[in-house]
Design an enzyme around this catalytic site. Sequence first.
Site, PDB file in Angstrom:
ATOM      1  N   HIS A 291     -55.300   1.358  56.911  1.00 11.80           N
ATOM      2  CA  HIS A 291     -54.500   2.541  56.854  1.00 11.80           C
ATOM      3  C   HIS A 291     -53.184   2.538  56.312  1.00 11.80           C
ATOM      4  O   HIS A 291     -52.653   1.574  56.787  1.00 11.80           O
ATOM      5  CB  HIS A 291     -54.824   3.286  58.000  1.00 11.80           C
ATOM      6  N   SER A 292     -52.983   3.270  55.319  1.00  8.44           N
ATOM      7  CA  SER A 292     -51.322   3.688  54.804  1.00  8.44           C
ATOM      8  C   SER A 292     -50.817   2.171  54.484  1.00  8.44           C
ATOM      9  O   SER A 292     -51.293   1.528  53.414  1.00  8.44           O
ATOM     10  CB  SER A 292     -50.743   4.134  56.058  1.00  8.44           C
ATOM     11  N   TYR A 293     -49.853   1.827  55.023  1.00 12.40           N
ATOM     12  CA  TYR A 293     -49.164   0.633  54.632  1.00 12.40           C
ATOM     13  C   TYR A 293     -50.008  -0.641  54.882  1.00 12.40           C
ATOM     14  O   TYR A 293     -49.890  -1.901  54.005  1.00 12.40           O
ATOM     15  CB  TYR A 293     -48.035   0.283  55.502  1.00 12.40           C
ATOM     16  N   GLY A 295     -52.785  -0.827  53.998  1.00 14.21           N
ATOM     17  CA  GLY A 295     -53.600  -1.099  52.507  1.00 14.21           C
ATOM     18  C   GLY A 295     -52.735  -1.832  51.481  1.00 14.21           C
ATOM     19  O   GLY A 295     -53.290  -2.818  50.895  1.00 14.21           O
ATOM     20  N   THR A 319     -57.524   4.036  53.658  1.00  9.15           N
ATOM     21  CA  THR A 319     -57.365   5.466  54.025  1.00  9.15           C
ATOM     22  C   THR A 319     -56.020   5.766  53.930  1.00  9.15           C
ATOM     23  O   THR A 319     -55.097   5.089  54.569  1.00  9.15           O
ATOM     24  CB  THR A 319     -57.593   5.561  55.523  1.00  9.15           C
TER      25      THR A 319
END
Length: 365
Positions: A291-293, A295, A319
């Site tokens: 998720h977020s960072y 990724g 995500t």
Amino acid sequence: MLCHLCAATPALYLLCITMAQVAGQEEREKTPALKDLLSGIDLDELMKKDEPPFIFPKTLEEFEYAFNEYGQLRHIRTGEPFVFNAREDLHRWNQKRYEALGEIITQYVYELLEKECNMTKAILPVDAEDEPTSFIYLSPDAMSNPSKLLVLVQGSGVVRAGQWARRLIINQDLNSGTQIPFINRAMEEGYGVLVLNPNENYLEVEKPAKSSPLYSHTEPLDEPAEKKERKDDKDGKKKREFYEKYRNPQKEAETDRIPIRENGSSEEHVLYVWDHFVSKAKASNVFVVAHSYGGLSFVELMNHREMQVKSKVCAVALTDSSHNIWLQETSKGTQDWMMEPPRFLWCMSMNNWDCYPLLVVQWHH
């Protein structure tokens, strides 16, 4: 008698006038003194509030909150959701209170991972002795499951192992804000599970008290005057904002951060866990939800271990990812691999998180 009264009238009249003049003179003399007195009173200062000490409860029970049967945080007496503004016009104190509750929530989630999900901690670095450490969580079969391994990586910020978003845990429920639904579903489907902890990067220690030196050892003596003046103005503005709002603002302790070896950032952490755990796991198929960072950290892992990742990872769900394959200078091979359907799932909405375990299972089948 009337003659006497008439004779006395002018005298009485003069006496009244004289007394009135004397009284008026006294009032005029009092007015400047009163003005001087009032001018010495800072009305803005009188309106300020004393900022309460940053001392908060240490448990949910002391906070008078608990999670109900639906995983929602509620006040134990009123049944109401968490209220951020516990005290009006004390935003900094309210924020500190919220952060204190967040730390309790973090420990609560750790307990859920251990007691309800039957997961265990693995200390990082694996060869740590007398030094700052971090940890991750593993299911009992995370390293031995020959078939499937699910790896969970959250974003940046205050969230720790087992959490997607602290705000969702506090304001919505545990299912929305934690990774527990993913873990439970994966275990039901026969996956081993590995929960990363990419934001546990340092040990924070309070600085010892010291006398005020003529200069700071942390600043170069030959720092340009203009640069130092801008810095002082910036720091002074921050201090004034507190002093303008509170009569006695609380002073926060100064701290130093000691980085955790080879885990000093999210990117370092993901690479370290890959080298010491994921790459050594027996699972022939690895699935990643980032998720977020998280990724971005996964893409950075691709930059360092491209061939290993390609050979072991069969599906990735990103995500609301903050990665950038161009700024991160990924190879053409990585870019092509990431665009192969159905290897990658890209999703911008957090509302569909509940379906991700199902999607991962479907990819494998």
